[in-house]
Design a protein around this motif. Sequence first.
Motif, PDB file in Angstrom:
ATOM      1  N   VAL A 375       0.839  -1.208   0.000  1.00 58.39           N
ATOM      2  CA  VAL A 375       0.000   0.000   0.000  1.00 58.39           C
ATOM      3  C   VAL A 375       0.872   1.255   0.000  1.00 58.39           C
ATOM      4  CG1 VAL A 375      -1.829   1.220   1.222  1.00 58.39           C
ATOM      5  CG2 VAL A 375      -1.784  -1.270   1.228  1.00 58.39           C
ATOM      6  N   ILE A 376       1.929   1.266   0.803  1.00 62.62           N
ATOM      7  CA  ILE A 376       2.829   2.425   0.832  1.00 62.62           C
ATOM      8  C   ILE A 376       3.489   2.611  -0.517  1.00 62.62           C
ATOM      9  CG2 ILE A 376       4.944   3.341   1.869  1.00 62.62           C
ATOM     10  CD1 ILE A 376       4.149   2.028   4.478  1.00 62.62           C
ATOM     11  N   GLY A 377       3.855   1.504  -1.174  1.00 61.01           N
ATOM     12  CA  GLY A 377       4.448   1.601  -2.504  1.00 61.01           C
ATOM     13  C   GLY A 377       3.508   2.244  -3.496  1.00 61.01           C
ATOM     14  N   ASP A 378       2.209   1.894  -3.434  1.00 56.11           N
ATOM     15  CA  ASP A 378       1.233   2.518  -4.331  1.00 56.11           C
ATOM     16  C   ASP A 378       1.089   4.004  -4.042  1.00 56.11           C
ATOM     17  OD1 ASP A 378       0.818   0.130  -5.527  1.00 56.11           O
ATOM     18  OD2 ASP A 378      -0.989  -0.380  -4.390  1.00 56.11           O
ATOM     19  N   ILE A 379       1.083   4.371  -2.754  1.00 50.90           N
ATOM     20  CA  ILE A 379       0.926   5.789  -2.393  1.00 50.90           C
ATOM     21  C   ILE A 379       2.139   6.590  -2.839  1.00 50.90           C
ATOM     22  CG2 ILE A 379       0.712   7.385  -0.451  1.00 50.90           C
ATOM     23  CD1 ILE A 379      -0.819   5.204   1.032  1.00 50.90           C
ATOM     24  N   VAL A 452      10.304   0.048  -0.547  1.00 49.31           N
ATOM     25  CA  VAL A 452       9.098  -0.146   0.269  1.00 49.31           C
ATOM     26  C   VAL A 452       9.377  -0.967   1.519  1.00 49.31           C
ATOM     27  CG1 VAL A 452       7.440   0.067  -1.617  1.00 49.31           C
ATOM     28  CG2 VAL A 452       8.460  -2.151  -1.137  1.00 49.31           C
ATOM     29  N   GLY A 453      10.633  -1.174   1.884  1.00 49.27           N
ATOM     30  CA  GLY A 453      10.970  -2.064   2.987  1.00 49.27           C
ATOM     31  C   GLY A 453      10.863  -1.417   4.347  1.00 49.27           C
ATOM     32  N   ARG A 488       4.388  12.278   0.857  1.00 48.96           N
ATOM     33  CA  ARG A 488       3.366  11.378   0.320  1.00 48.96           C
ATOM     34  C   ARG A 488       2.459  10.832   1.413  1.00 48.96           C
ATOM     35  NH1 ARG A 488       2.185  11.568  -5.075  1.00 48.96           N
ATOM     36  NH2 ARG A 488       4.079  11.620  -6.326  1.00 48.96           N
ATOM     37  N   LEU A 489       3.016  10.587   2.598  1.00 43.07           N
ATOM     38  CA  LEU A 489       2.232  10.025   3.692  1.00 43.07           C
ATOM     39  C   LEU A 489       1.554  11.088   4.541  1.00 43.07           C
ATOM     40  CD1 LEU A 489       4.583   7.140   4.894  1.00 43.07           C
ATOM     41  CD2 LEU A 489       2.680   7.029   3.297  1.00 43.07           C
ATOM     42  N   GLY A 490       1.716  12.352   4.179  1.00 43.18           N
ATOM     43  CA  GLY A 490       0.992  13.423   4.853  1.00 43.18           C
ATOM     44  C   GLY A 490       1.590  13.898   6.152  1.00 43.18           C
ATOM     45  N   PHE A 491       2.873  13.617   6.404  1.00 43.53           N
ATOM     46  CA  PHE A 491       3.502  14.090   7.637  1.00 43.53           C
ATOM     47  C   PHE A 491       4.037  15.514   7.503  1.00 43.53           C
ATOM     48  CE2 PHE A 491       3.814   9.480   8.317  1.00 43.53           C
ATOM     49  CZ  PHE A 491       3.296   9.404   9.598  1.00 43.53           C
ATOM     50  N   THR A 492       4.236  15.993   6.282  1.00 41.81           N
ATOM     51  CA  THR A 492       4.757  17.333   6.074  1.00 41.81           C
ATOM     52  C   THR A 492       4.300  17.851   4.726  1.00 41.81           C
ATOM     53  OG1 THR A 492       6.786  18.668   6.026  1.00 41.81           O
ATOM     54  CG2 THR A 492       6.888  16.505   5.007  1.00 41.81           C
ATOM     55  N   ASN A 493       4.394  19.151   4.527  1.00 42.84           N
ATOM     56  CA  ASN A 493       4.054  19.787   3.261  1.00 42.84           C
ATOM     57  C   ASN A 493       5.327  20.102   2.489  1.00 42.84           C
ATOM     58  OD1 ASN A 493       1.271  19.846   3.867  1.00 42.84           O
ATOM     59  ND2 ASN A 493       1.561  21.699   5.101  1.00 42.84           N
ATOM     60  N   PRO A 494       5.257  20.159   1.141  1.00 39.69           N
ATOM     61  CA  PRO A 494       6.460  20.467   0.360  1.00 39.69           C
ATOM     62  C   PRO A 494       7.081  21.810   0.710  1.00 39.69           C
ATOM     63  CG  PRO A 494       4.729  19.586  -1.043  1.00 39.69           C
ATOM     64  CD  PRO A 494       4.108  19.826   0.293  1.00 39.69           C
TER      65      PRO A 494
END
Length: 729
Positions: A375-379, A452-453, A488-494
Amino acid sequence: MTIVGKKGIEGVSKDPQPMFVQFILKPLFQVYHAALDAEGDKGMLEKVIKSFNLSIPPRELQNKDPKAVLQAVMSRWLPLSVTVLSMVVRCMPDPISAQSFRISRLLPKRDFGLDHVGDNADVIAEVEHVRKCVEACDSSNSAPCVAFVSKMFAVPYKMLPQRGPNGEILNNQHPGEAGIGESEECFLAFARVFSGVLRAGQRVFVLSALYDPLKGESMQRHVQEAELQSLYLMMGQGLKPVASASAGNVVAIQGLGQYILKSATLSSTKNCWPFSSMMFQVAPTLRVAIEPSDPSDMGALMKGLRLLNRADPFVEITVSSRGEQVLAAAGEETIEGEDTNVVEKTTPNGRCIVKVHVMKLPDALTKVLEESGDVIGDIVEGRSGKRNGNLDTRDSYDDGNSVTVIKKRITDAIESEIEAISPQVDKERVEKYRKTWFRYLKRMWSLGPRHVGPNILLVPDIKADDFTDNNHIERGILIRGSCHISERLGFTNPNDTEVSVDKSDPLYIEAEALKSSIVSGFQLAMAAGPLCDEPMWGLAFLVEPYIFQENSESALQSTDQYGIFSGQVMTAVKEACRLAVLQNKPRLVEAMYFCELNTPTEYLGSMYAVLARRRARVLKEEMQESSSLFTVHAYVPVAESFGFADELRRWTSGAASALLVLSHWEMIQEDPFFIPKTEEEIEEFGDGSSVLPNLARKLMNSVRRRKGLPVEEKVVQHATKQRTLSRKV
């Protein structure tokens, strides 16, 4: 059935037996003994033949081979095909009644948001219609045709029927079938029809597990259109051609060999959700390199591996970086080190200095990253976060909340780890630990291995100053990576990670071009750890690479002497990461089987002896009620499981049975590089010269030998003259 105590059965029987043993197994054993034993009661066979009115020719009963006689009696008394089929009919529900409770697992009901309903009302209506037809097992001609292919199996072309259901001659050489020119076998799809009627010559859509009917044109690579060449009923080893198959039937389909690798969903309409993939208890974790004993048989080996990869869902065939054919089935991995000092590496031309700091990830976070890798790889790659092929609710996400769910699971993993250590540590250190890891979650650059590991590459601190080396007059520029994974995971903004630098500086432009080399070096290090070139697990790496200006005089000379600069940086990052782990007392992790054993009382000691030789850890032992069998639960290392069943049967005369299921990964606490240093250790183990290799060292050396890596071991134990010579007086 009433269970009575010892007093209730006094005087009834000296050897009480369960009803299954007394009425089923005992008569079978009597027939076997009568037929196979030289002094067996032959009258028993005549009694069975007369009682059940069996028609057996006298010449078969007079055969000198006792096994042939037994086969003749048993095949007429209890024929296997009739017995198994009658049991299936009696115990298994029919397709129509079974479909109602299968549908929740095959096609889980999905909740659609208001946005989806407005834009795709017609598609959603047809999708729900297809689901209702599958649930009702609708076999009418007007119902949409839906079938699921669970596996592909190979059949020689000469085994295919030459004539169709109406007597017409069939052309089995399909022009689109893959591998016709080089192989005499074709692949048939093992499929079950869940709705509608499947016909030979019909065109259907082949849907992969990632197909989403609501995505429209963006899902074209997950759907293919194919023509069904022939349909067969599988009658034992034979195939019977049929023109059509309605819902509830199991058929073999020819013509899908080039469209399906292992499993897929067939549908007459694109507006259909793909079926959930099959779930297995065991994942392919043991990797074995395979090569033919005769190099000239390499072609036959490759062909056999391709057939095995398609036919067996438990097997994965890959090619390693060394060109080896690797068959994956369960194995060991390299794990973890504690916090350590910074390791520094310099490129051969001296232009780049790499500093690496390694730390261990929390166990809960490592587990989340490993379980949610797909799932993380797809995101991260910008694909849909939906995993239609997974039945596990933990990894089943919708498009709108896949990022939110993954973010929440990672956050909860950190919080659970903090709660576990909070009773043992003061509040100030706990708060510092929480701030540190949540800061690290905002600085994730890449995951590894294979992107993705369960290992994380962290971006250097934005506030870090540039570096000045004693060998360089100029100040070095820190190569700052991008927080790609965190964004990508929403922890920070660009915008939060932007740094004000002079982008026209040539050194800055060169530093930007080297980012991919740093990530590649990290991936290489994660895929091959320092102990035995196995993947690393559960580590976070803070890499700080500094680049310095190149002198124009030595630019051309350094390129010719040391190679391309990007390759030097990649190698420096890889070696620095491996060295940092090696300095942190790394440990090996090995896969463990959960083993359930059943054995009679008299063979309990022999069974424990086998378990002790296999490094097994016994969990519990209990005696089954109303029988003399013991049930033992234990953990057995996968590395020790080769030949385990054969040895167990040999030592217990076939009385013990074992069931093995992959359970978990377990760390080996022993240090593979242990050397006695303290007075207590020297007193217990000696000065080091006589210390035998521990378990971790033996496993590491065995893997290194298999891979052709150097092994540090003493070739000469005693460098003296031969001790067996007699002393001359």
